[in-house]
Design a protein around this motif. Structure first.
Motif, PDB file in Angstrom:
ATOM      1  N   ALA A 125       0.854  -1.308   0.102  1.00 18.70           N
ATOM      2  CA  ALA A 125       0.062  -0.052   0.052  1.00 18.70           C
ATOM      3  C   ALA A 125       1.100   1.266  -0.167  1.00 18.70           C
ATOM      4  CB  ALA A 125      -0.846  -0.015   1.228  1.00 18.70           C
ATOM      5  N   ARG A 126       1.968   1.042   0.750  1.00 17.08           N
ATOM      6  CA  ARG A 126       2.777   2.255   0.695  1.00 17.08           C
ATOM      7  C   ARG A 126       3.371   2.358  -0.565  1.00 17.08           C
ATOM      8  NH1 ARG A 126       5.662   4.334   5.785  1.00 17.08           N
ATOM      9  NH2 ARG A 126       6.666   6.081   4.920  1.00 17.08           N
ATOM     10  N   ALA A 127       3.937   1.309  -1.187  1.00 15.30           N
ATOM     11  CA  ALA A 127       4.366   1.467  -2.760  1.00 15.30           C
ATOM     12  C   ALA A 127       3.623   2.013  -3.640  1.00 15.30           C
ATOM     13  CB  ALA A 127       5.060   0.264  -2.968  1.00 15.30           C
ATOM     14  N   ARG A 128       2.270   1.476  -3.475  1.00 19.73           N
ATOM     15  CA  ARG A 128       1.352   1.785  -4.690  1.00 19.73           C
ATOM     16  C   ARG A 128       0.632   3.018  -4.601  1.00 19.73           C
ATOM     17  NH1 ARG A 128      -1.880  -3.405  -5.773  1.00 19.73           N
ATOM     18  NH2 ARG A 128      -3.190  -2.046  -7.199  1.00 19.73           N
ATOM     19  N   TRP A 129       0.365   3.621  -3.158  1.00 16.34           N
ATOM     20  CA  TRP A 129      -0.545   4.880  -3.015  1.00 16.34           C
ATOM     21  C   TRP A 129       0.334   5.751  -2.233  1.00 16.34           C
ATOM     22  CZ3 TRP A 129      -2.868  -0.110  -3.053  1.00 16.34           C
ATOM     23  CH2 TRP A 129      -3.614  -0.302  -3.982  1.00 16.34           C
ATOM     24  N   GLY A 130       1.413   5.546  -1.932  1.00 18.95           N
ATOM     25  CA  GLY A 130       2.111   6.589  -0.950  1.00 18.95           C
ATOM     26  C   GLY A 130       1.549   6.500   0.656  1.00 18.95           C
ATOM     27  N   ALA A 131       0.953   5.459   0.823  1.00 23.16           N
ATOM     28  CA  ALA A 131       0.040   5.293   2.038  1.00 23.16           C
ATOM     29  C   ALA A 131       0.802   5.128   3.257  1.00 23.16           C
ATOM     30  CB  ALA A 131      -1.128   4.490   1.779  1.00 23.16           C
ATOM     31  N   ARG A 132       0.504   5.591   4.214  1.00 18.38           N
ATOM     32  CA  ARG A 132       1.033   5.092   5.866  1.00 18.38           C
ATOM     33  C   ARG A 132      -0.202   4.225   6.226  1.00 18.38           C
ATOM     34  NH1 ARG A 132       3.955   9.182   9.624  1.00 18.38           N
ATOM     35  NH2 ARG A 132       5.372   9.838   7.702  1.00 18.38           N
ATOM     36  N   VAL A 133      -0.157   3.113   7.091  1.00 20.69           N
ATOM     37  CA  VAL A 133      -0.926   2.017   6.957  1.00 20.69           C
ATOM     38  C   VAL A 133      -0.898   1.489   8.394  1.00 20.69           C
ATOM     39  CG1 VAL A 133      -1.981  -0.281   6.403  1.00 20.69           C
ATOM     40  CG2 VAL A 133      -1.040   1.439   4.653  1.00 20.69           C
ATOM     41  N   ALA A 134      -2.063   1.421   9.269  1.00 21.77           N
ATOM     42  CA  ALA A 134      -1.948   0.680  10.592  1.00 21.77           C
ATOM     43  C   ALA A 134      -2.969  -0.412  10.450  1.00 21.77           C
ATOM     44  CB  ALA A 134      -2.274   1.533  11.748  1.00 21.77           C
ATOM     45  N   VAL A 135      -2.800  -1.507  10.701  1.00 21.77           N
ATOM     46  CA  VAL A 135      -3.638  -2.644  10.820  1.00 21.77           C
ATOM     47  C   VAL A 135      -3.550  -3.177  12.164  1.00 21.77           C
ATOM     48  CG1 VAL A 135      -4.697  -4.749   9.855  1.00 21.77           C
ATOM     49  CG2 VAL A 135      -3.505  -3.053   8.464  1.00 21.77           C
ATOM     50  N   VAL A 136      -4.760  -3.328  12.984  1.00 20.67           N
ATOM     51  CA  VAL A 136      -5.007  -4.229  14.077  1.00 20.67           C
ATOM     52  C   VAL A 136      -5.984  -5.368  13.799  1.00 20.67           C
ATOM     53  CG1 VAL A 136      -5.353  -4.042  16.600  1.00 20.67           C
ATOM     54  CG2 VAL A 136      -4.339  -2.039  15.353  1.00 20.67           C
ATOM     55  N   HIS A 137      -5.543  -6.442  13.975  1.00 21.30           N
ATOM     56  CA  HIS A 137      -6.457  -7.636  14.073  1.00 21.30           C
ATOM     57  C   HIS A 137      -6.617  -8.305  15.420  1.00 21.30           C
ATOM     58  CE1 HIS A 137      -9.083 -10.753  12.337  1.00 21.30           C
ATOM     59  NE2 HIS A 137      -8.896 -10.331  11.150  1.00 21.30           N
ATOM     60  N   ARG A 138      -7.853  -8.428  15.729  1.00 17.19           N
ATOM     61  CA  ARG A 138      -8.100  -9.269  17.209  1.00 17.19           C
ATOM     62  C   ARG A 138      -8.204 -10.533  17.049  1.00 17.19           C
ATOM     63  NH1 ARG A 138     -13.196  -7.016  20.533  1.00 17.19           N
ATOM     64  NH2 ARG A 138     -12.784  -8.707  22.414  1.00 17.19           N
ATOM     65  N   ILE A 139      -7.738 -11.466  17.906  1.00 18.86           N
ATOM     66  CA  ILE A 139      -7.920 -12.790  17.852  1.00 18.86           C
ATOM     67  C   ILE A 139      -8.562 -13.154  19.419  1.00 18.86           C
ATOM     68  CG2 ILE A 139      -6.135 -13.613  16.348  1.00 18.86           C
ATOM     69  CD1 ILE A 139      -4.286 -14.213  18.781  1.00 18.86           C
ATOM     70  N   GLY A 140      -9.093 -14.351  19.515  1.00 20.78           N
ATOM     71  CA  GLY A 140      -9.769 -14.533  20.587  1.00 20.78           C
ATOM     72  C   GLY A 140     -11.365 -14.372  20.408  1.00 20.78           C
ATOM     73  N   ARG A 141     -12.128 -14.103  21.454  1.00 18.22           N
ATOM     74  CA  ARG A 141     -13.444 -13.927  21.367  1.00 18.22           C
ATOM     75  C   ARG A 141     -13.833 -12.780  21.125  1.00 18.22           C
ATOM     76  NH1 ARG A 141     -17.923 -16.819  25.211  1.00 18.22           N
ATOM     77  NH2 ARG A 141     -19.622 -15.488  25.106  1.00 18.22           N
ATOM     78  N   VAL A 142     -14.576 -12.433  20.013  1.00 14.07           N
ATOM     79  CA  VAL A 142     -15.298 -11.185  19.700  1.00 14.07           C
ATOM     80  C   VAL A 142     -16.665 -11.323  19.550  1.00 14.07           C
ATOM     81  CG1 VAL A 142     -15.120  -9.462  17.870  1.00 14.07           C
ATOM     82  CG2 VAL A 142     -12.928 -10.794  18.274  1.00 14.07           C
ATOM     83  N   ALA A 143     -17.632 -10.355  20.349  1.00 15.42           N
ATOM     84  CA  ALA A 143     -18.978 -10.590  20.398  1.00 15.42           C
ATOM     85  C   ALA A 143     -19.442  -9.770  19.204  1.00 15.42           C
ATOM     86  CB  ALA A 143     -19.360 -10.073  21.767  1.00 15.42           C
ATOM     87  N   ALA A 144     -20.801 -10.247  18.864  1.00 12.92           N
ATOM     88  CA  ALA A 144     -21.423  -9.650  17.810  1.00 12.92           C
ATOM     89  C   ALA A 144     -21.434  -8.039  18.070  1.00 12.92           C
ATOM     90  CB  ALA A 144     -22.933 -10.109  17.480  1.00 12.92           C
ATOM     91  N   GLY A 145     -21.232  -7.132  17.049  1.00 11.49           N
ATOM     92  CA  GLY A 145     -21.211  -5.648  17.402  1.00 11.49           C
ATOM     93  C   GLY A 145     -19.979  -5.161  17.755  1.00 11.49           C
ATOM     94  N   GLU A 146     -18.918  -6.159  17.916  1.00  9.45           N
ATOM     95  CA  GLU A 146     -17.621  -5.728  18.280  1.00  9.45           C
ATOM     96  C   GLU A 146     -16.776  -5.644  17.153  1.00  9.45           C
ATOM     97  OE1 GLU A 146     -17.535  -6.792  23.123  1.00  9.45           O
ATOM     98  OE2 GLU A 146     -16.041  -7.593  21.745  1.00  9.45           O
ATOM     99  N   ALA A 147     -15.635  -4.858  17.018  1.00  6.45           N
ATOM    100  CA  ALA A 147     -14.789  -4.766  16.059  1.00  6.45           C
ATOM    101  C   ALA A 147     -13.666  -5.961  15.844  1.00  6.45           C
ATOM    102  CB  ALA A 147     -14.166  -3.409  15.716  1.00  6.45           C
ATOM    103  N   SER A 148     -13.489  -6.723  14.779  1.00  2.35           N
ATOM    104  CA  SER A 148     -12.376  -7.535  14.897  1.00  2.35           C
ATOM    105  C   SER A 148     -11.142  -7.107  14.240  1.00  2.35           C
ATOM    106  CB  SER A 148     -12.961  -8.855  14.200  1.00  2.35           C
ATOM    107  OG  SER A 148     -13.637  -8.594  13.018  1.00  2.35           O
ATOM    108  N   VAL A 149     -11.488  -6.153  13.463  1.00  2.00           N
ATOM    109  CA  VAL A 149     -10.135  -5.656  12.505  1.00  2.00           C
ATOM    110  C   VAL A 149     -10.270  -4.150  12.316  1.00  2.00           C
ATOM    111  CG1 VAL A 149     -11.140  -6.081  10.324  1.00  2.00           C
ATOM    112  CG2 VAL A 149      -8.795  -5.815  10.393  1.00  2.00           C
ATOM    113  N   ALA A 150      -9.265  -3.298  12.529  1.00  2.00           N
ATOM    114  CA  ALA A 150      -9.487  -1.967  12.298  1.00  2.00           C
ATOM    115  C   ALA A 150      -8.349  -1.584  11.275  1.00  2.00           C
ATOM    116  CB  ALA A 150      -9.105  -1.111  13.486  1.00  2.00           C
TER     117      ALA A 150
END
Lengths: 131, 81
Positions: A65-90
């Motif tokens: 993403a940085r190479a193609r769009w000059g973008a600074r990127v952050a990704v956070v992915h959750r593991i374990g139990r994630v309830a309906a209505g909660e975010a699993s990835v940002a």
């Protein structure tokens, strides 16, 4: 910065990681657990990851993403139990102008869903199933 | 040669374990290790059909040859996000 975590998603932290004085656009994406899936009620998902390989694959996506769009990127992915209505990835993406930020953010989530070794098991009132 | 095999998701559940150490012959391929894992753990061979092999945290091919100390994983269809 890419990260796998068992903690609830902190979107503000991801935004702060990518923001910089040259970025006129910051686009964010939250993947949220839905309360239904293919006609089944969903109470929660249980996420599992091959953590070192997942972090490596996420880093490759961020690098592209940085190479193609000059973008600074952050990704956070959750593991374990994630309830309906909660975010699993940002995802937070910062670029000088907005067109690139939208495109890069879409690329990150679409590619994550194809290549990153993370799995989820869905739990509902009638039992559970691997997705 | 000694290698480590990591199992995840549906494979982990079917095997009842997340990891095993194996001794394999020099020149062993990922295909032969897959077959051996299936046999040793009594798995339905179809469980590996949709799985992508990985070696030392990188996706690989079933024809790839392994080396001493490699960490192997069979990656079931991913479902992140």
């Amino acid at each position: 910065m890419v990260r796998i975590t068992e903690e609830p998603i902190d979107l503000t932290a991801a935004v702060n990681e990518v923001s910089h004085a040259g970025a006129g656009a910051v686009v964010t994406f939250l993947g949220v657990v839905r309360d239904h899936s293919a006609g089944r009620a969903v109470e929660y998902l249980q996420y599992e990851a091959y953590v070192p390989m997942a972090e490596r694959e996420l880093a490759k996506i961020a690098d592209e993403a940085r190479a193609r769009w000059g973008a600074r990127v952050a990704v956070v992915h959750r593991i374990g139990r994630v309830a309906a209505g909660e975010a699993s990835v940002a995802i937070a993406v910062a670029t000088p102008h907005r067109a690139e930020a939208f495109d890069a953010c879409r690329f990150v989530i679409d590619t994550l869903k194809q290549t990153v070794p993370i799995w989820k098991r869905e739990f509902g009132p009638d039992g559970s199933t691997w997705l | 040669m000694r290698i480590t095999v990591r199992l995840f998701a549906s494979l982990r559940e079917a095997a009842g374990r997340s990891q095993l150490e194996m001794d394999v012959a020099p020149g062993a391929t990922l295909a032969s290790v897959g077959a051996a894992v299936t046999r040793v753990l009594g798995l339905d061979p179809r469980l590996l059909d949709g799985a992508r092999p990985a070696v030392n945290l990188e996706y690989a091919g079933y024809d790839d040859v392994l080396r001493e100390g490699d960490e192997v994983a069979f990656i079931p269809p991913v479902a992140g996000g």
